[in-house]
Design a protein around this motif. Sequence first.
Motif, PDB file in Angstrom:
ATOM      1  N   GLU A  97      18.016  28.220 -21.947  1.00 13.39           N
ATOM      2  CA  GLU A  97      16.582  28.482 -21.758  1.00 13.39           C
ATOM      3  C   GLU A  97      15.845  28.475 -23.095  1.00 13.39           C
ATOM      4  OE1 GLU A  97      13.297  29.068 -19.254  1.00 13.39           O
ATOM      5  OE2 GLU A  97      15.373  28.538 -18.827  1.00 13.39           O
ATOM      6  N   LEU A  98      16.472  28.989 -24.142  1.00 14.27           N
ATOM      7  CA  LEU A  98      15.851  28.965 -25.469  1.00 14.27           C
ATOM      8  C   LEU A  98      15.725  27.535 -25.995  1.00 14.27           C
ATOM      9  CD1 LEU A  98      17.695  32.023 -27.069  1.00 14.27           C
ATOM     10  CD2 LEU A  98      15.275  31.919 -26.439  1.00 14.27           C
ATOM     11  N   VAL A  99      16.766  26.718 -25.787  1.00 11.57           N
ATOM     12  CA  VAL A  99      16.695  25.318 -26.223  1.00 11.57           C
ATOM     13  C   VAL A  99      15.615  24.580 -25.441  1.00 11.57           C
ATOM     14  CG1 VAL A  99      17.921  23.118 -26.222  1.00 11.57           C
ATOM     15  CG2 VAL A  99      19.043  25.161 -27.080  1.00 11.57           C
ATOM     16  N   HIS A 100      15.549  24.827 -24.139  1.00 16.98           N
ATOM     17  CA  HIS A 100      14.510  24.179 -23.329  1.00 16.98           C
ATOM     18  C   HIS A 100      13.115  24.561 -23.823  1.00 16.98           C
ATOM     19  CE1 HIS A 100      12.288  22.666 -19.948  1.00 16.98           C
ATOM     20  NE2 HIS A 100      11.895  23.866 -19.595  1.00 16.98           N
ATOM     21  N   ALA A 162      24.681  18.069 -25.888  1.00 17.88           N
ATOM     22  CA  ALA A 162      23.520  17.981 -25.006  1.00 17.88           C
ATOM     23  C   ALA A 162      22.233  17.860 -25.813  1.00 17.88           C
ATOM     24  CB  ALA A 162      23.458  19.203 -24.092  1.00 17.88           C
ATOM     25  N   LEU A 163      22.146  18.609 -26.896  1.00 14.03           N
ATOM     26  CA  LEU A 163      20.944  18.532 -27.726  1.00 14.03           C
ATOM     27  C   LEU A 163      20.788  17.150 -28.329  1.00 14.03           C
ATOM     28  CD1 LEU A 163      18.500  19.960 -28.982  1.00 14.03           C
ATOM     29  CD2 LEU A 163      19.977  20.595 -30.910  1.00 14.03           C
ATOM     30  N   GLY A 164      21.906  16.544 -28.753  1.00 18.21           N
ATOM     31  CA  GLY A 164      21.832  15.184 -29.282  1.00 18.21           C
ATOM     32  C   GLY A 164      21.310  14.214 -28.243  1.00 18.21           C
ATOM     33  N   ASP A 165      21.777  14.360 -26.998  1.00 20.91           N
ATOM     34  CA  ASP A 165      21.268  13.504 -25.922  1.00 20.91           C
ATOM     35  C   ASP A 165      19.788  13.771 -25.674  1.00 20.91           C
ATOM     36  OD1 ASP A 165      23.602  12.156 -25.466  1.00 20.91           O
ATOM     37  OD2 ASP A 165      24.221  13.365 -23.747  1.00 20.91           O
ATOM     38  N   LEU A 166      19.403  15.044 -25.670  1.00 23.22           N
ATOM     39  CA  LEU A 166      17.995  15.394 -25.448  1.00 23.22           C
ATOM     40  C   LEU A 166      17.104  14.732 -26.493  1.00 23.22           C
ATOM     41  CD1 LEU A 166      16.670  18.967 -24.641  1.00 23.22           C
ATOM     42  CD2 LEU A 166      15.551  17.563 -26.349  1.00 23.22           C
ATOM     43  N   LEU A 167      17.521  14.775 -27.739  1.00 26.84           N
ATOM     44  CA  LEU A 167      16.720  14.187 -28.813  1.00 26.84           C
ATOM     45  C   LEU A 167      16.650  12.665 -28.690  1.00 26.84           C
ATOM     46  CD1 LEU A 167      17.910  16.383 -31.826  1.00 26.84           C
ATOM     47  CD2 LEU A 167      15.789  16.590 -30.513  1.00 26.84           C
ATOM     48  N   ARG A 168      17.766  12.049 -28.278  1.00 23.00           N
ATOM     49  CA  ARG A 168      17.728  10.598 -28.067  1.00 23.00           C
ATOM     50  C   ARG A 168      16.780  10.252 -26.914  1.00 23.00           C
ATOM     51  NH1 ARG A 168      23.123  10.926 -29.972  1.00 23.00           N
ATOM     52  NH2 ARG A 168      23.907  11.650 -27.952  1.00 23.00           N
ATOM     53  N   GLY A 169      16.817  11.055 -25.864  1.00 22.60           N
ATOM     54  CA  GLY A 169      15.907  10.812 -24.758  1.00 22.60           C
ATOM     55  C   GLY A 169      14.457  10.980 -25.156  1.00 22.60           C
ATOM     56  N   GLN A 170      14.175  11.988 -25.954  1.00 18.51           N
ATOM     57  CA  GLN A 170      12.807  12.197 -26.419  1.00 18.51           C
ATOM     58  C   GLN A 170      12.362  11.036 -27.313  1.00 18.51           C
ATOM     59  OE1 GLN A 170      10.523  14.695 -25.677  1.00 18.51           O
ATOM     60  NE2 GLN A 170       9.154  13.336 -26.770  1.00 18.51           N
ATOM     61  N   ALA A 171      13.269  10.552 -28.147  1.00 18.19           N
ATOM     62  CA  ALA A 171      12.933   9.402 -29.003  1.00 18.19           C
ATOM     63  C   ALA A 171      12.620   8.173 -28.153  1.00 18.19           C
ATOM     64  CB  ALA A 171      14.084   9.115 -29.963  1.00 18.19           C
ATOM     65  N   ASP A 172      13.446   7.933 -27.118  1.00 17.32           N
ATOM     66  CA  ASP A 172      13.169   6.804 -26.225  1.00 17.32           C
ATOM     67  C   ASP A 172      11.804   6.966 -25.555  1.00 17.32           C
ATOM     68  OD1 ASP A 172      15.518   5.427 -26.682  1.00 17.32           O
ATOM     69  OD2 ASP A 172      16.594   6.348 -25.010  1.00 17.32           O
ATOM     70  N   ASP A 173      11.502   8.171 -25.103  1.00 15.99           N
ATOM     71  CA  ASP A 173      10.235   8.425 -24.425  1.00 15.99           C
ATOM     72  C   ASP A 173       9.051   8.086 -25.338  1.00 15.99           C
ATOM     73  OD1 ASP A 173       8.738   9.241 -22.209  1.00 15.99           O
ATOM     74  OD2 ASP A 173       8.602  11.300 -22.909  1.00 15.99           O
ATOM     75  N   GLU A 197      17.934  10.864 -17.960  1.00 14.98           N
ATOM     76  CA  GLU A 197      19.202  11.584 -17.970  1.00 14.98           C
ATOM     77  C   GLU A 197      19.394  12.325 -19.292  1.00 14.98           C
ATOM     78  OE1 GLU A 197      23.915  10.875 -18.436  1.00 14.98           O
ATOM     79  OE2 GLU A 197      22.817   9.255 -17.448  1.00 14.98           O
ATOM     80  N   ARG A 198      19.015  11.664 -20.387  1.00 12.93           N
ATOM     81  CA  ARG A 198      19.167  12.301 -21.693  1.00 12.93           C
ATOM     82  C   ARG A 198      18.131  13.400 -21.907  1.00 12.93           C
ATOM     83  NH1 ARG A 198      19.804   6.663 -25.157  1.00 12.93           N
ATOM     84  NH2 ARG A 198      22.076   6.481 -25.023  1.00 12.93           N
ATOM     85  N   LYS A 199      16.877  13.085 -21.646  1.00 12.05           N
ATOM     86  CA  LYS A 199      15.793  14.013 -21.979  1.00 12.05           C
ATOM     87  C   LYS A 199      15.810  15.263 -21.115  1.00 12.05           C
ATOM     88  CE  LYS A 199      10.754  14.353 -22.281  1.00 12.05           C
ATOM     89  NZ  LYS A 199       9.466  13.681 -22.053  1.00 12.05           N
ATOM     90  N   THR A 200      16.101  15.109 -19.824  1.00 12.08           N
ATOM     91  CA  THR A 200      16.053  16.230 -18.900  1.00 12.08           C
ATOM     92  C   THR A 200      17.425  16.566 -18.338  1.00 12.08           C
ATOM     93  OG1 THR A 200      13.815  15.562 -18.286  1.00 12.08           O
ATOM     94  CG2 THR A 200      14.909  17.135 -16.842  1.00 12.08           C
ATOM     95  N   GLY A 201      18.183  15.534 -17.975  1.00 13.59           N
ATOM     96  CA  GLY A 201      19.460  15.789 -17.327  1.00 13.59           C
ATOM     97  C   GLY A 201      20.500  16.417 -18.226  1.00 13.59           C
ATOM     98  N   ALA A 202      20.510  16.056 -19.507  1.00  8.90           N
ATOM     99  CA  ALA A 202      21.552  16.563 -20.398  1.00  8.90           C
ATOM    100  C   ALA A 202      21.547  18.081 -20.459  1.00  8.90           C
ATOM    101  CB  ALA A 202      21.380  15.979 -21.796  1.00  8.90           C
TER     102      ALA A 202
END
Length: 349
Positions: A97-100, A162-173, A197-202
């Motif tokens: 929740e803190l990371v989100h 998961a954070l690495g995937d989130l950041l890649r998804g945000q970069a793609d966005d 999947e990366r930005k939200t699903g990870a």
Amino acid sequence: MTAVSPAPPVATGAPAVLDRCRALVRPALGEAVGRLHPWVGEMARYALGWCEAGGASVAAPVAAPGGKGVRQALAVLGAEAAGAPGRDGVPAAVAVELVHTFSLVHDDIMDGDATRRGRPAVWRAYGTGPAVLAGDALFALAVETLAGAPGGAAAVGTLSTALGDLLRGQADDLVFATRPWTGPERVRPGEYRLMAERKTGALLGCAAALGARLGGAPPATADALDRAGRHLGTAFQVIDDVLGLWGDPAVTGKPVHADLRERKKTYPVLAALDSPGPAARRLAGLLDADGDPAEAAALAEAAGGAAAARDEARRHVREAAAALASVPLAGAAGGELRALAAFLTDRAR
């Protein structure tokens, strides 16, 4: 840490599951935020909807539409699916929740979004620099919280992945917003799926997997819950796109058509552009000319974008259910996870 009864009552539906898990996690989340620098802690509480700018308490926490507490619930249910009490998943729930929240604070800065949940975003309420600091503090606190839990040090690697995937998804966005709507360089629906999947699903997959790991689950169970959460997160993001185009701002807390004004590539629009027929062709011309967002939304619906998005979300919910069915899950957790998935998909009906 808040105690939980050995045999909690089985919730009768997804909202009840969310309420039960929130009640379990909220004290620990408040305790964690209380360890921050007072000024940074105020910004964190504001981002979480617990206070007004300046620190005054709110009569009721500001709720995020539809998904409030989903990550927390996934972590708690992950532990319960492993046969452990829900409290074993609380450190994972707090960390995720803190990371989100950190990601939302920084997303609003990057996207220039002035509002979040119907009130000024953190950067508008406190300034850009302080908001960046608050986001960084939330992330650091998440790692500290998870690392301090029994068995949590080993789980930090899962959170980092998961954070690495989130950041890649945000970069793609962000990159997608610079690409054209039409032509060979346009964004394809398949690229969107990977981004979502990366930005939200990870992070949703991470929540369920971390809860399971802290609950003592074998790797196969944690991996299956991770896959289920990733599919659920993709469905969640697609439904958010639908709500952003055709939802009620009073419910969603964000201006309608904001994604179109920012040239963000969302699944309903991409699916509409890929469909045959005059509505899709008119939509392509309108978007290339930076035309009226309201008209673009109407054309996207006429071209089948809303229906395609709902179908896509349902497909990912089915994939999540298949992942859950692939491993044995203890107690009522499997059924509650499936009910949660269906509830989130139904938000756009």
